[in-house]
Design a protein around this motif. Sequence first.
Motif, short mmCIF file in Angstrom:
data_model
loop_
_atom_site.label_atom_id
_atom_site.label_comp_id
_atom_site.label_asym_id
_atom_site.label_seq_id
_atom_site.Cartn_x
_atom_site.Cartn_y
_atom_site.Cartn_z
N PRO A 228 0.80 -1.23 0.00
CA PRO A 228 0.00 0.00 0.00
C PRO A 228 0.83 1.28 0.00
O PRO A 228 0.31 2.34 -0.34
CB PRO A 228 -0.83 -0.10 1.28
N ASP A 229 2.12 1.20 0.34
CA ASP A 229 2.93 2.42 0.37
C ASP A 229 3.70 2.67 -0.92
O ASP A 229 4.53 3.58 -0.99
CB ASP A 229 3.91 2.39 1.55
N LEU A 230 3.41 1.88 -1.97
CA LEU A 230 4.02 2.16 -3.27
C LEU A 230 3.60 3.55 -3.75
O LEU A 230 2.46 3.98 -3.54
CB LEU A 230 3.61 1.11 -4.30
N GLU A 231 4.51 4.24 -4.41
CA GLU A 231 4.21 5.57 -4.93
C GLU A 231 3.33 5.45 -6.17
O GLU A 231 3.63 4.69 -7.09
CB GLU A 231 5.50 6.30 -5.29
N ALA A 232 2.23 6.20 -6.20
CA ALA A 232 1.29 6.17 -7.31
C ALA A 232 1.07 7.60 -7.81
O ALA A 232 0.68 8.48 -7.05
CB ALA A 232 -0.05 5.55 -6.89
N LEU A 233 1.34 7.81 -9.08
CA LEU A 233 1.16 9.12 -9.70
C LEU A 233 0.04 9.04 -10.72
O LEU A 233 0.03 8.15 -11.57
CB LEU A 233 2.45 9.57 -10.39
N VAL A 234 -0.89 9.96 -10.65
CA VAL A 234 -1.92 10.09 -11.67
C VAL A 234 -1.55 11.32 -12.50
O VAL A 234 -1.63 12.45 -12.02
CB VAL A 234 -3.33 10.24 -11.06
N LEU A 235 -1.13 11.06 -13.74
CA LEU A 235 -0.63 12.12 -14.62
C LEU A 235 -1.74 12.51 -15.58
O LEU A 235 -2.16 11.70 -16.42
CB LEU A 235 0.61 11.64 -15.36
N GLU A 236 -2.24 13.71 -15.42
CA GLU A 236 -3.48 14.13 -16.07
C GLU A 236 -3.21 15.22 -17.10
O GLU A 236 -2.49 16.18 -16.83
CB GLU A 236 -4.46 14.62 -15.01
N LYS A 237 -3.79 15.04 -18.31
CA LYS A 237 -3.74 16.04 -19.39
C LYS A 237 -2.30 16.46 -19.70
O LYS A 237 -1.96 17.64 -19.77
CB LYS A 237 -4.60 17.25 -19.03
N LEU A 238 -1.46 15.47 -19.91
CA LEU A 238 -0.05 15.71 -20.17
C LEU A 238 0.16 16.56 -21.41
O LEU A 238 -0.47 16.32 -22.46
CB LEU A 238 0.69 14.37 -20.32
N THR A 239 1.01 17.56 -21.29
CA THR A 239 1.39 18.56 -22.31
C THR A 239 0.32 19.62 -22.53
O THR A 239 0.55 20.57 -23.28
CB THR A 239 1.76 17.95 -23.68
N HIS A 240 -0.85 19.50 -21.92
CA HIS A 240 -1.87 20.53 -22.04
C HIS A 240 -1.58 21.66 -21.05
O HIS A 240 -0.82 21.51 -20.10
CB HIS A 240 -3.26 19.95 -21.76
N ASP A 241 -2.23 22.79 -21.26
CA ASP A 241 -2.01 23.94 -20.38
C ASP A 241 -2.41 23.64 -18.94
O ASP A 241 -1.85 24.21 -18.00
CB ASP A 241 -2.79 25.16 -20.88
N ASP A 242 -3.39 22.75 -18.76
CA ASP A 242 -3.86 22.42 -17.41
C ASP A 242 -3.34 21.06 -16.95
O ASP A 242 -3.99 20.36 -16.16
CB ASP A 242 -5.38 22.47 -17.34
N GLU A 243 -2.16 20.67 -17.43
CA GLU A 243 -1.53 19.44 -16.95
C GLU A 243 -1.38 19.45 -15.43
O GLU A 243 -1.02 20.46 -14.84
CB GLU A 243 -0.15 19.28 -17.60
#
Length: 279
Positions: A228-243
């Motif tokens: 459960p302590d693994l690092e989890a990244l949610v990468l949203e709208k990559l390269t967009h202005d609202d990344e």
Amino acid sequence: MSGEYDLDSGPDPATFAAGAAEPDIDEETDNPVYAVGVGPGNPEYLTPRGERAIREADVVVGFTTVVEFVEDETDADLLTCGYKDEAEALEEFGERVAAGESGTAVAMGDPNHSGYQFVGKVQDAVERSSTSPDSQARQDAVEHGDPDIPVRVIPGISSIQLAASRARTPMEDTEFVTLHKSGDLESDMDRLAAVATEDERHLLVLPRPYDRMPGDIAKFLLEAGAEPDLEALVLEKLTHDDERIHRFTLGELAEHAGGNGKDDTPFSDLVVLAVRQPV
């Protein structure tokens, strides 16, 4: 494949698309349809080769949200669709290509990462129309001795490549799984579980809106035995202005599990999930 597969039922068009290697290029007779990956949505990530295939086409087909990214790059007729009218749009595209027009199909990112179902549908529509006895393509094929219009993939920059850069998960140390497709996902989910609990490799996952979103995947991995302590990244709208990059532990991300609609998740449909193993 013609006569066996239609756009509303199996077999999986991704299998059709991957059924054989592309034919050799013949510069004198080759007049292919192109399947272009347009990148993650920022026009700076559209490759020059992809842009040229779009610009020189007579007709461009793709999902509305994809075509909108490239509509200023071409004077082609634009055939836009959603899932409900995809079959009709591709049928018209195939007929126009068979009548002699140059055609380009567009997909987000890179078709080789998560787009072979669409490539297979494009290829099937082109094949069906071009082998019709009444088509111009069929008549030309008889003259040249080649019954097929090839569909050639022009790779694009995938959000997966951007996510690997942002998360610093080199691909040689990472397992990539796409859930962004229709149909049964059981074997894909089994791969996720094996990687997170046995292989201990980084994970890059394309979620499926909206029943396999990042929170749902995190909960599944925990139930499969992931730490459960693994690092989890949610990468949203990559390269967009609202990344945005949302940073969690796997346990924290699992709190966002549940539901199957856009209002049941805090994330958009333009996301990549990265689960990092300790380095």
